[in-house]
Design a protein around this motif. Structure first.
Motif, PDB file in Angstrom:
ATOM      1  N   LYS A  18      20.147  -8.093  42.970  1.00 13.19           N
ATOM      2  CA  LYS A  18      20.019  -6.691  42.587  1.00 13.19           C
ATOM      3  C   LYS A  18      20.513  -6.491  41.162  1.00 13.19           C
ATOM      4  CE  LYS A  18      20.941  -5.306  47.341  1.00 13.19           C
ATOM      5  NZ  LYS A  18      21.878  -4.618  48.264  1.00 13.19           N
ATOM      6  N   THR A  56      22.342  -2.513  36.402  1.00 14.35           N
ATOM      7  CA  THR A  56      22.093  -1.240  35.739  1.00 14.35           C
ATOM      8  C   THR A  56      20.635  -0.854  35.872  1.00 14.35           C
ATOM      9  OG1 THR A  56      21.559  -2.246  33.604  1.00 14.35           O
ATOM     10  CG2 THR A  56      23.874  -1.763  34.027  1.00 14.35           C
ATOM     11  N   ARG A  57      20.368   0.428  35.759  1.00 14.16           N
ATOM     12  CA  ARG A  57      19.007   0.933  35.923  1.00 14.16           C
ATOM     13  C   ARG A  57      18.074   0.403  34.854  1.00 14.16           C
ATOM     14  NH1 ARG A  57      17.259   4.741  39.145  1.00 14.16           N
ATOM     15  NH2 ARG A  57      19.383   5.333  39.648  1.00 14.16           N
ATOM     16  N   GLN A  70      19.452  -0.183  42.849  1.00 14.95           N
ATOM     17  CA  GLN A  70      20.530  -0.413  41.897  1.00 14.95           C
ATOM     18  C   GLN A  70      21.866  -0.501  42.633  1.00 14.95           C
ATOM     19  OE1 GLN A  70      19.362  -0.700  38.688  1.00 14.95           O
ATOM     20  NE2 GLN A  70      17.391  -0.390  39.698  1.00 14.95           N
ATOM     21  N   VAL A  71      22.814  -1.196  42.012  1.00 11.30           N
ATOM     22  CA  VAL A  71      24.144  -1.338  42.582  1.00 11.30           C
ATOM     23  C   VAL A  71      25.016  -0.189  42.099  1.00 11.30           C
ATOM     24  CG1 VAL A  71      26.208  -2.750  42.656  1.00 11.30           C
ATOM     25  CG2 VAL A  71      23.958  -3.834  42.738  1.00 11.30           C
ATOM     26  N   ASP A  72      25.612   0.513  43.040  1.00  7.26           N
ATOM     27  CA  ASP A  72      26.555   1.593  42.718  1.00  7.26           C
ATOM     28  C   ASP A  72      27.947   0.956  42.650  1.00  7.26           C
ATOM     29  OD1 ASP A  72      28.335   3.670  42.672  1.00  7.26           O
ATOM     30  OD2 ASP A  72      27.262   4.893  44.136  1.00  7.26           O
ATOM     31  N   PRO A  73      28.539   0.859  41.466  1.00  2.52           N
ATOM     32  CA  PRO A  73      29.844   0.187  41.335  1.00  2.52           C
ATOM     33  C   PRO A  73      30.920   0.780  42.236  1.00  2.52           C
ATOM     34  CG  PRO A  73      28.865   0.576  39.183  1.00  2.52           C
ATOM     35  CD  PRO A  73      28.018   1.317  40.169  1.00  2.52           C
ATOM     36  N   ALA A  74      30.930   2.117  42.371  1.00  2.86           N
ATOM     37  CA  ALA A  74      31.955   2.758  43.202  1.00  2.86           C
ATOM     38  C   ALA A  74      31.761   2.391  44.671  1.00  2.86           C
ATOM     39  CB  ALA A  74      31.896   4.277  43.022  1.00  2.86           C
ATOM     40  N   ALA A  75      30.494   2.407  45.109  1.00  3.80           N
ATOM     41  CA  ALA A  75      30.195   2.055  46.507  1.00  3.80           C
ATOM     42  C   ALA A  75      30.520   0.591  46.768  1.00  3.80           C
ATOM     43  CB  ALA A  75      28.739   2.344  46.816  1.00  3.80           C
TER      44      ALA A  75
END
Length: 226
Positions: A56, A59-60, A68-73
Motif C-alpha cells: 500500500k 501517501t496519496r 492509502q495508509v492512515d498513519p494515525a490508524a
C-alpha cells in the motif's frame, strides 16, 4: 447326473471376474475417499499467497485509486497488536477479542479446516499436513517476523461456555505445535478463541465449515520481534 466341465469352467471365470471387479471398485472408492479427504489439506504455497501482505502506498500522491495508509490508524492498530502480543489466550477479555476481530477484517487471511480428536484439542493425523504447511509458510522469509492471529472457531453444537473453552484450547494447540516444531516466536502468534460466536456459515450453524482455524497476517513486521 451329467457334469458339464465347460459350463463349470465358464461359471468359475464369471465369478472370478465379478470378484476382481468388486475389489477394483472398492479400491477405487477408497482412493477417491482419501483424495477427497486430502483436498482439505492446503499447501505451503497456498498459505504464502493468502497471507502475503498487500503493498500500500504511504501517501496519496504515490498512486491513484489504491487504498492509502492512515498513519494515525496504523499507529492505533500497532498499539492494540502490541497489547495482545505474548498474552495467554485465556487472559484476553471479551472486548480485546472483539478488537482483534475488528482489526483482522481487512487483513490477509486463510481459513484452515483443521480437525481435532473428539472433545479434544489434539490435532487429528489427517490435518497434520495442513498444520505442517502452515509452519513452513510462517517460517518463510516473506512472512517470518510478522504477528499472526491464530483464531479458533467451533460450530453451534453445545453450550457457549463449552465452545469458547474448546476453541481456546484448540488455538493454543496450533500455536504450541508451531512454536515447538518450527521454532516460531510464541510472541508472534496471538492465539484467540471465538467459540461459536463467529460462524462462517450462519445459515448452517452445525456445518463443518464453521469448525475451523483462521490465520491472519497482521502485517506489522516493524513492531514484531525478529
Amino acid at each position: 447326473m451329467i457334469k458339464h466341465p465347460g459350463r463349470t469352467k465358464t461359471l468359475t471365470s464369471i465369478l472370478s471376474i465379478a470378484t476382481i471387479g468388486a475389489a477394483l471398485s472398492l479400491s477405487m472408492g477408497t482412493a477417491f475417499a482419501e483424495e477427497k479427504a486430502n483436498d482439505k489439506n492446503v499447501t505451503e504455497d497456498q498459505i504464502l499467497r493468502a497471507l502475503a501482505p498487500e503493498k500500500k502506498p504511504l501517501t496519496r500522491g504515490l498512486s491513484v485509486g489504491q487504498p492509502q495508509v492512515d498513519p494515525a490508524a496504523a499507529a492505533a492498530e500497532g498499539q492494540i497488536v502490541q497489547k495482545v502480543r505474548g498474552r495467554l489466550t485465556r487472559s484476553l477479555s471479551v472486548s480485546e477479542r472483539e478488537e482483534i476481530a475488528d482489526l483482522v477484517k481487512n487483513k490477509p487471511k486463510i481459513d484452515l479446516e483443521i480437525t481435532f480428536d473428539y472433545n479434544s484439542a489434539e490435532i487429528s493425523s489427517k490435518s497434520l499436513p495442513s498444520v505442517q504447511a502452515l509452519g513452513r509458510a510462517l517460517s518463510n522469509s516473506d512472512l517470518k517476523g510478522s504477528t499472526f492471529v491464530v483464531a479458533g472457531h467451533t460450530d453451534a453444537t453445545g453450550g457457549e461456555a463449552y465452545n469458547q473453552d474448546l476453541s481456546e484450547r484448540r488455538a493454543d494447540s496450533i500455536k504450541r505445535y508451531l512454536v515447538l516444531r518450527y521454532g516460531i516466536n510464541g510472541a508472534d502468534l496471538v492465539a484467540v478463541g471465538y467459540g461459536r460466536s463467529k460462524l462462517k456459515d450462519p445459515n448452517q450453524p452445525m456445518a463443518e465449515a464453521n469448525r475451523r482455524v483462521q490465520v491472519v497476517n497482521m502485517e506489522n513486521k516493524a513492531t514484531a520481534s525478529k
